[in-house]
Design a protein around this motif. Structure first.
Motif, PDB file in Angstrom:
ATOM      1  N   ASN A 283       0.849  -1.178   0.000  1.00 22.82           N
ATOM      2  CA  ASN A 283       0.000   0.000   0.000  1.00 22.82           C
ATOM      3  C   ASN A 283       0.895   1.243   0.000  1.00 22.82           C
ATOM      4  O   ASN A 283       2.116   1.149   0.157  1.00 22.82           O
ATOM      5  CB  ASN A 283      -0.986  -0.012   1.171  1.00 22.82           C
ATOM      6  N   PHE A 284       0.300   2.380  -0.184  1.00 16.94           N
ATOM      7  CA  PHE A 284       1.081   3.606  -0.341  1.00 16.94           C
ATOM      8  C   PHE A 284       1.929   3.913   0.888  1.00 16.94           C
ATOM      9  O   PHE A 284       3.103   4.291   0.763  1.00 16.94           O
ATOM     10  CB  PHE A 284       0.172   4.790  -0.667  1.00 16.94           C
TER      11      PHE A 284
ATOM     12  N   THR B 265       3.205   1.908   3.129  1.00 13.29           N
ATOM     13  CA  THR B 265       4.340   0.988   3.198  1.00 13.29           C
ATOM     14  C   THR B 265       5.418   1.425   2.222  1.00 13.29           C
ATOM     15  O   THR B 265       6.607   1.468   2.564  1.00 13.29           O
ATOM     16  CB  THR B 265       3.887  -0.447   2.884  1.00 13.29           C
ATOM     17  N   PHE B 266       5.016   1.748   1.002  1.00 10.67           N
ATOM     18  CA  PHE B 266       5.973   2.229   0.004  1.00 10.67           C
ATOM     19  C   PHE B 266       6.648   3.509   0.472  1.00 10.67           C
ATOM     20  O   PHE B 266       7.873   3.640   0.404  1.00 10.67           O
ATOM     21  CB  PHE B 266       5.278   2.488  -1.340  1.00 10.67           C
ATOM     22  N   LEU B 267       5.869   4.469   0.971  1.00 10.86           N
ATOM     23  CA  LEU B 267       6.423   5.753   1.401  1.00 10.86           C
ATOM     24  C   LEU B 267       7.410   5.566   2.551  1.00 10.86           C
ATOM     25  O   LEU B 267       8.491   6.174   2.553  1.00 10.86           O
ATOM     26  CB  LEU B 267       5.301   6.710   1.803  1.00 10.86           C
ATOM     27  N   ASP B 268       7.082   4.734   3.515  1.00  6.21           N
ATOM     28  CA  ASP B 268       8.000   4.472   4.621  1.00  6.21           C
ATOM     29  C   ASP B 268       9.312   3.886   4.113  1.00  6.21           C
ATOM     30  O   ASP B 268      10.395   4.288   4.546  1.00  6.21           O
ATOM     31  CB  ASP B 268       7.367   3.522   5.637  1.00  6.21           C
ATOM     32  N   ARG B 269       9.224   2.923   3.191  1.00  4.85           N
ATOM     33  CA  ARG B 269      10.427   2.313   2.625  1.00  4.85           C
ATOM     34  C   ARG B 269      11.238   3.332   1.828  1.00  4.85           C
ATOM     35  O   ARG B 269      12.463   3.410   1.945  1.00  4.85           O
ATOM     36  CB  ARG B 269      10.050   1.125   1.744  1.00  4.85           C
ATOM     37  N   TYR B 270      10.540   4.119   1.007  1.00 10.10           N
ATOM     38  CA  TYR B 270      11.204   5.145   0.201  1.00 10.10           C
ATOM     39  C   TYR B 270      11.958   6.137   1.089  1.00 10.10           C
ATOM     40  O   TYR B 270      13.135   6.423   0.861  1.00 10.10           O
ATOM     41  CB  TYR B 270      10.172   5.882  -0.651  1.00 10.10           C
ATOM     42  N   LEU B 271      11.287   6.651   2.114  1.00 13.11           N
ATOM     43  CA  LEU B 271      11.917   7.641   2.995  1.00 13.11           C
ATOM     44  C   LEU B 271      13.091   7.045   3.759  1.00 13.11           C
ATOM     45  O   LEU B 271      14.113   7.705   3.958  1.00 13.11           O
ATOM     46  CB  LEU B 271      10.882   8.227   3.957  1.00 13.11           C
TER      47      LEU B 271
END
Length: 62
Positions: free
Chosen positions: A3-4, A6-12
């Motif tokens: 989900n978004f 999860t992606f955002l946490d990984r990206y950051l």
């Protein structure tokens, strides 16, 4: 599928770790970055962006 959030946490997390390999693999080859400086708009492709991230990551490493 991620989900978004999860992606955002990984990206950051990867961004903060200055993980250039992750950023380079994540961004599509057709990426066009946009920069606005002194009211002048310029664009640049993925290769220039990766080079810029590399310089910035190295500069702020310590």
């Amino acid at each position: 599928m991620e989900n978004f959030h999860t992606f955002l946490d990984r990206y950051l997390s990867r961004w903060k770790a200055a993980d250039l390999h992750f950023m380079e693999n994540l961004i599509d080859d057709s990426f066009q970055g946009i920069e606005v400086r002194d009211s002048k708009i310029t664009t640049h492709g993925k290769e220039a962006s990766v080079t810029g991230w590399s310089h910035a990551f190295n500069y702020f490493k310590n």
